[in-house]
Write a protein that holds these residues in place. Structure first.
Motif, PDB file in Angstrom:
ATOM      1  N   SER A 100      -7.683  10.977  -4.698  1.00 34.55           N
ATOM      2  CA  SER A 100      -7.756  10.655  -6.130  1.00 34.55           C
ATOM      3  C   SER A 100      -7.646  11.916  -6.990  1.00 34.55           C
ATOM      4  CB  SER A 100      -9.054   9.913  -6.421  1.00 34.55           C
ATOM      5  OG  SER A 100     -10.133  10.589  -5.814  1.00 34.55           O
ATOM      6  N   ALA A 101      -8.030  13.065  -6.450  1.00 31.76           N
ATOM      7  CA  ALA A 101      -7.898  14.306  -7.207  1.00 31.76           C
ATOM      8  C   ALA A 101      -7.249  15.363  -6.320  1.00 31.76           C
ATOM      9  CB  ALA A 101      -9.270  14.778  -7.687  1.00 31.76           C
ATOM     10  N   PRO A 102      -5.908  15.298  -6.182  1.00 37.29           N
ATOM     11  CA  PRO A 102      -5.218  16.216  -5.277  1.00 37.29           C
ATOM     12  C   PRO A 102      -5.352  17.660  -5.750  1.00 37.29           C
ATOM     13  CG  PRO A 102      -3.644  14.959  -6.578  1.00 37.29           C
ATOM     14  CD  PRO A 102      -4.988  14.375  -6.843  1.00 37.29           C
ATOM     15  N   PRO A 103      -5.313  18.613  -4.792  1.00 29.78           N
ATOM     16  CA  PRO A 103      -5.406  20.023  -5.169  1.00 29.78           C
ATOM     17  C   PRO A 103      -4.343  20.384  -6.202  1.00 29.78           C
ATOM     18  CG  PRO A 103      -5.057  19.746  -2.789  1.00 29.78           C
ATOM     19  CD  PRO A 103      -5.167  18.396  -3.362  1.00 29.78           C
ATOM     20  N   ALA A 104      -4.772  21.029  -7.267  1.00 30.47           N
ATOM     21  CA  ALA A 104      -3.868  21.313  -8.379  1.00 30.47           C
ATOM     22  C   ALA A 104      -2.675  22.160  -7.941  1.00 30.47           C
ATOM     23  CB  ALA A 104      -4.633  22.005  -9.492  1.00 30.47           C
ATOM     24  N   GLY A 160       3.558  12.167   3.692  1.00 29.38           N
ATOM     25  CA  GLY A 160       3.667  11.411   4.941  1.00 29.38           C
ATOM     26  C   GLY A 160       4.193  10.026   4.635  1.00 29.38           C
ATOM     27  N   PRO A 161       4.492   9.227   5.668  1.00 27.40           N
ATOM     28  CA  PRO A 161       4.985   7.869   5.408  1.00 27.40           C
ATOM     29  C   PRO A 161       3.881   7.021   4.800  1.00 27.40           C
ATOM     30  CG  PRO A 161       4.537   8.172   7.738  1.00 27.40           C
ATOM     31  CD  PRO A 161       4.346   9.515   7.097  1.00 27.40           C
ATOM     32  N   SER A 162       4.215   6.147   3.870  1.00 25.78           N
ATOM     33  CA  SER A 162       3.192   5.294   3.271  1.00 25.78           C
ATOM     34  C   SER A 162       2.759   4.232   4.270  1.00 25.78           C
ATOM     35  CB  SER A 162       3.734   4.626   2.014  1.00 25.78           C
ATOM     36  OG  SER A 162       4.700   3.669   2.371  1.00 25.78           O
ATOM     37  N   VAL A 163       1.651   3.596   3.979  1.00 30.16           N
ATOM     38  CA  VAL A 163       1.160   2.539   4.868  1.00 30.16           C
ATOM     39  C   VAL A 163       2.234   1.465   5.034  1.00 30.16           C
ATOM     40  CG1 VAL A 163      -0.608   0.775   5.155  1.00 30.16           C
ATOM     41  CG2 VAL A 163      -1.212   2.994   4.216  1.00 30.16           C
ATOM     42  N   ALA A 164       2.915   1.132   3.928  1.00 31.94           N
ATOM     43  CA  ALA A 164       3.969   0.122   3.990  1.00 31.94           C
ATOM     44  C   ALA A 164       5.092   0.571   4.917  1.00 31.94           C
ATOM     45  CB  ALA A 164       4.519  -0.138   2.589  1.00 31.94           C
ATOM     46  N   LEU A 165       5.484   1.840   4.787  1.00 31.29           N
ATOM     47  CA  LEU A 165       6.572   2.345   5.622  1.00 31.29           C
ATOM     48  C   LEU A 165       6.147   2.362   7.088  1.00 31.29           C
ATOM     49  CD1 LEU A 165       9.450   3.454   5.442  1.00 31.29           C
ATOM     50  CD2 LEU A 165       8.506   5.736   5.295  1.00 31.29           C
ATOM     51  N   THR A 166       4.869   2.644   7.333  1.00 32.05           N
ATOM     52  CA  THR A 166       4.375   2.673   8.710  1.00 32.05           C
ATOM     53  C   THR A 166       4.527   1.300   9.364  1.00 32.05           C
ATOM     54  OG1 THR A 166       2.736   4.196   7.849  1.00 32.05           O
ATOM     55  CG2 THR A 166       2.467   3.498  10.113  1.00 32.05           C
ATOM     56  N   PRO A 209       6.296  -0.428  -1.983  1.00 31.10           N
ATOM     57  CA  PRO A 209       5.516  -0.153  -3.184  1.00 31.10           C
ATOM     58  C   PRO A 209       5.662   1.298  -3.643  1.00 31.10           C
ATOM     59  CG  PRO A 209       4.125  -0.120  -1.244  1.00 31.10           C
ATOM     60  CD  PRO A 209       5.493  -0.524  -0.779  1.00 31.10           C
ATOM     61  N   ALA A 210       5.730   1.458  -4.957  1.00 29.40           N
ATOM     62  CA  ALA A 210       5.843   2.778  -5.568  1.00 29.40           C
ATOM     63  C   ALA A 210       6.945   3.625  -4.914  1.00 29.40           C
ATOM     64  CB  ALA A 210       4.506   3.509  -5.547  1.00 29.40           C
ATOM     65  N   LYS A 211       8.063   2.977  -4.606  1.00 30.07           N
ATOM     66  CA  LYS A 211       9.245   3.665  -4.075  1.00 30.07           C
ATOM     67  C   LYS A 211       9.036   4.312  -2.706  1.00 30.07           C
ATOM     68  CE  LYS A 211      11.384   4.508  -8.500  1.00 30.07           C
ATOM     69  NZ  LYS A 211      11.927   5.450  -9.449  1.00 30.07           N
ATOM     70  N   THR A 212       7.953   3.961  -2.019  1.00 28.89           N
ATOM     71  CA  THR A 212       7.698   4.660  -0.763  1.00 28.89           C
ATOM     72  C   THR A 212       8.506   4.119   0.404  1.00 28.89           C
ATOM     73  OG1 THR A 212       5.833   3.224  -0.293  1.00 28.89           O
ATOM     74  CG2 THR A 212       5.341   5.320  -1.357  1.00 28.89           C
ATOM     75  N   THR A 213       9.277   3.059   0.211  1.00 28.31           N
ATOM     76  CA  THR A 213      10.172   2.639   1.285  1.00 28.31           C
ATOM     77  C   THR A 213      11.623   2.714   0.830  1.00 28.31           C
ATOM     78  OG1 THR A 213      10.065   0.310   0.707  1.00 28.31           O
ATOM     79  CG2 THR A 213       8.453   1.084   2.279  1.00 28.31           C
ATOM     80  N   ASP A 225       0.833  -1.200   0.000  1.00 24.95           N
ATOM     81  CA  ASP A 225       0.000   0.000   0.000  1.00 24.95           C
ATOM     82  C   ASP A 225       0.869   1.252   0.000  1.00 24.95           C
ATOM     83  OD1 ASP A 225      -1.876   1.953   0.358  1.00 24.95           O
ATOM     84  OD2 ASP A 225      -3.094   0.747   1.719  1.00 24.95           O
ATOM     85  N   PRO A 226       0.954   1.952  -1.131  1.00 22.45           N
ATOM     86  CA  PRO A 226       1.850   3.120  -1.201  1.00 22.45           C
ATOM     87  C   PRO A 226       1.200   4.427  -0.745  1.00 22.45           C
ATOM     88  CG  PRO A 226       0.954   2.642  -3.361  1.00 22.45           C
ATOM     89  CD  PRO A 226       0.334   1.657  -2.412  1.00 22.45           C
ATOM     90  N   ARG A 227      -0.076   4.389  -0.279  1.00 21.47           N
ATOM     91  CA  ARG A 227      -0.729   5.658   0.069  1.00 21.47           C
ATOM     92  C   ARG A 227      -0.093   6.293   1.301  1.00 21.47           C
ATOM     93  NH1 ARG A 227      -6.627   3.770   0.867  1.00 21.47           N
ATOM     94  NH2 ARG A 227      -5.459   2.084   1.839  1.00 21.47           N
TER      95      ARG A 227
END
Lengths: 416, 379
Positions: free
Chosen positions: B197-201, B219-225, B307-311, B179-181
């Motif tokens: 899903s639609a971050p502020p521009a 912030g830290p991703s779920v995986a990093l947490t 995932p997605a380079k978050t760690t 989970d990279p969120r």
């Protein structure tokens, strides 16, 4: 001079001497890649570094090298690497690498560019017998360096129980993208996705080949991902992922396609011939069959994975190493390896023997004719890794942006 | 030679010379004794560091010696690729710095507080089975981090123990290690500040150092947490031991005196125990900051940066740059940049946590000395 500074000088001299001796060890020839083979006279001790899939492979390789050693009067020491890329890098940096190594096509470009590999393919008389696409995978700057050891291709695996349960027959085996979409839809049930696909370009790339595209231009001079061929192929997969007909393995909480297939989270998957071993070991009750991947708009296409017998440029006994490679790549020996640990011979002349012995593998062997090797241009790992990380969440990926980014990065890496 | 003539001038007596002889012999013996250690340090630490520094300024591609004639100096090019030139290398390096920043911010305070709490608990004289608890809390520190990482991989699968536990409370746990969120993204989404899903521009389109502002504040991703939780759990025991040593150093009289003064439990902890532990706290935080910035094992074993380079962390990125991509110069450059970051942060935190009383005393002393000197001059 005070005492302290004298001691400081002494330790400086001492460490300087150590430094000199530490670095002096790495003497190596400056060119190597084009020269005649370095041939040590008398019996030599060859070192071989392999990345083994298990005891079966290790023992088979040891047996084969021992047989050659006995008949030629040399000795061969086979070492199994625990982390192949790292151990290769360490070996080549030391100036005293193993004489023969398993060289993966994806790593090959870097080491060829670096000058660590000895190009011996021109000394193999029947070099043309190896599949052309495999030879290309080990060609850098117009020169083939080493001969392929064996290869694998991707094909479509179908869970036959799910297949009959969905009311499908042999006539329904998909041969086009439209049919693949249709059967996937039929096979999708509450607890099972129609087609499970492993994450990353090593699976998605097959669709791109079927659509006549590739990530890089043919001469690997620049990126070509932001082209209609690539975009349409990935759009096709993404549309089906969004519709739920296809699912990526990470959506199915699986490490790879085979796991999702084995645990029945997907009714079909796209994997290589290694899935045979995995099913026998982990999911012995699974009933399945393998067929060729469906044709895309531009015909058949699959991906090939291969390794070659790399000979080090720094080896002191290249002539003997090449002799060993010749002995290891005979049709007879390749068939022995195939029987021992399920790899496919890289020689076309062995294909008939192989399909006769393993008829269920015909779809994999067929991929030797129309498959595409991995990206092997030097300096591309970082770019490929970045692409893979952006395709992890494939259903939600912004494809135009990802592909454009890939081209930018690839051009920067290849322009170096 | 010069030592002899400068220290032993003409006309010195017999006695001093003998003393000097003894002293010299002692010095020689001393140096002899530390030679093995010096050699070890030199061969395994100083020389490799000097070599790595050299490599970080060259285009060495990993074949043969980095000191051979084929290797050329490229100046600060490797550093520039990581810091100033837009491109994949800088993007990855910045991602790794962002990840590790959140990682350090999360791990260091928590592991320090947990370690202190555990130490206070097992330091109580009337606690039954004190030795058992001490051993139990320290145990994770003794186990190899690779083994623990594998256990955590199983705990945190989507059907693992953690998610089954969460399910008891009706919480649908995430697929932790894929989970990279980012946590800040998720919390903001939950509070209704923005939509993931639609971050502020404004945030998503402003690029700072190869990453958008939106990405910087993930912030830290779920995986990093999940990795952070593991690291806190493993290291708290080690640091507990240090706090325990500090606590046992605290004289009972002081605490009793505080009791006589009418201080309650919390006041005693706040005003007696914690000030007494200041050097230990400094040590624990320093070791914590250094250790967390260098984190490598967990990423190597569990996530490989995904995932997605978050760690991705600088240490792991440096390893992949060198061993996987043959960019040894960049790998070495990253190592030195990481060293600089750790050095600056450690110095900063030493300064912030310094003993202010002691510093004040020293300042006062210096002032007095200066005053005395000035007086001497005027006199």
């Amino acid at each position: 001079m005070t005492r302290n500074s004298r001691i400081a000088t002494l330790s400086l001299v001492l460490s300087g001497a150590l430094l000199a001796s530490a670095c002096g060890g790495g003497g190596f020839e400056e060119e190597g890649a084009t020269s005649a083979p370095a041939s040590a006279s008398g019996p030599v001790e060859l070192k071989m570094l392999i990345a083994s899939s298990g005891d079966a492979e290790t023992n088979a390789v040891k047996e084969a090298t021992e047989a050659w050693a006995k008949s030629s009067g040399n000795t061969v020491t086979v070492t199994v690497a625990s982390d192949m890329p790292q151990q290769l890098a360490q070996g080549f940096a030391s100036g005293n690498p193993a004489d023969i190594v398993y060289m993966d096509a994806a790593l090959f470009g870097n080491y060829a560019k670096q000058g660590s590999l000895y190009a011996y393919a021109d000394q193999i008389e029947d070099n043309d017998d190896f599949y052309e696409s495999l030879r290309e995978a080990f060609t850098y700057d117009g020169k083939q360096y080493c001969v392929p050891k064996d290869f694998s291709t991707l094909a479509l695996q179908i869970n036959t129980d799910s297949w009959t349960k969905a009311g499908l027959s042999d006539a329904d085996v998909p041969t086009t993208w439209e049919e693949l979409e249709a059967v996937s839809k039929k096979l999708t049930t509450g607890g099972q996705a129609g087609l499970g696909i492993g994450v990353g370009i090593d699976r998605l790339g097959a669709f791109i080949v079927q659509n006549g595209g590739w990530w890089l231009k043919d001469d690997a001079s620049a990126g070509a991902a932001n082209t209609p061929e690539v975009t349409e192929a990935l759009d096709y997969v993404q549309r089906n992922v969004k519709a739920g007909n296809f699912q990526m393995s990470n959506q199915l909480d699986s490490g790879w396609g085979g796991e999702a297939f084995g645990t029945k989270k997907s009714a079909m998957t796209i994997e290589g011939n290694w899935i045979k071993g995995a099913v026998t070991n982990d999911y012995p009750d699974l009933k399945y069959k393998t067929v060729e991947l469906p044709e895309g708009p531009e015909g058949k296409g699959t991906l090939q994975f291969t390794q070659c017998w790399g000979v080090s440029a720094d080896s002191k006994a290249q002539a003997q190493a090449v002799e060993l490679v010749k002995a290891l790549t005979t049709v007879e020996q390749q068939m022995k390896f195939a029987e021992a640990f399920g790899v496919m011979p890289s020689r076309q002349s062995a294909a008939d023997q192989y399909t006769e012995k393993f008829p269920e593998d015909a779809p994999f062997v067929a991929g030797g004719e129309y498959g595409h090797g991995p990206i092997n241009a030097p300096g591309m790992e970082q770019v490929v890794a970045d692409l893979n990380s952006k395709l992890e969440d494939f259903g939600g990926a912004n494809l135009p942006q990802v592909l454009e980014g890939f081209d930018t990065n690839a051009n920067a890496a290849l322009g170096q | 030679m010069s030592t002899l003539t400068t220290t032993a001038g003409p006309g010195t007596g017999r006695a001093p010379r003998r003393r000097r002889g003894v002293g010299q012999r002692q010095t020689v013996a001393g140096w002899l004794f530390i030679t093995p250690a010096l050699l070890g340090l030199g061969i395994f630490l100083i020389i490799p560091i000097v070599m790595a520094l050299w490599v970080s300024f060259t285009d060495w591609n990993g074949r043969g010696s980095p000191f051979s004639s084929q290797v050329s100096l490229v100046g600060a090019e490797n550093y520039a690729a990581l810091l100033t030139e837009p491109g994949l290398s800088r993007q990855d390096f910045m991602i790794s710095l962002r990840n590790t920043f959140y990682y350090v911010i999360g791990v260091v305070p928590l592991q320090t507080v947990v370690a202190l709490l555990l130490a206070v608990i097992v330091n109580q004289k009337f606690l039954r089975g004190r030795t058992f608890f001490r051993t139990a809390f320290y145990f994770p520190s003794v186990v190899s981090s690779v083994a623990i990482s594998l256990v955590f991989l199983f705990l945190f699968t989507s059907t693992g123990a953690i998610n089954q536990f969460l399910a008891v409370f009706g919480i649908d746990g995430p697929v932790w290690f894929s989970d990279p969120r980012g946590l800040i993204h998720l919390i903001g989404d939950w509070l209704g500040l923005w939509s993931v899903s639609a971050p502020p521009a404004a945030l998503a389109e402003t690029q700072v150092l190869s990453l958008s502002v939106w990405e910087w504040f993930s912030g830290p991703s779920v995986a990093l947490t999940a990795i952070m939780a593991q690291v806190i759990w493993t290291t708290a025991g080690t640091f507990m031991l240090m706090f325990l040593a500090g606590l046992q150093d605290l004289p009972t009289e002081v605490e009793e005196a505080a009791m006589v003064d009418g201080a309650n439990r919390w006041q005693r902890f706040r005003n007696v125990t914690v000030p007494h532990l200041r050097p230990t706290i400094l040590l624990v935080i320093t070791l914590g900051v250094i250790g967390t910035w260098q984190v490598f094992d967990q990423m190597y074993v569990m996530t490989q940066g995904g995932p997605a380079k978050t760690t991705l962390t600088p240490a792991f990125l440096s390893y992949t740059a060198a061993f996987r991509q043959n960019q040894w110069g960049q790998g070495a450059a990253m190592a030195f940049l990481l060293f600089l970051i750790i050095f600056v942060l450690t110095s900063l935190q030493r300064y912030v946590l310094r003993d202010k009383d002691e510093a004040a005393t020293r300042r006062a002393q210096r002032r007095q000395q200066r005053a005395a000197r000035r007086k001497g001059v005027t006199a």
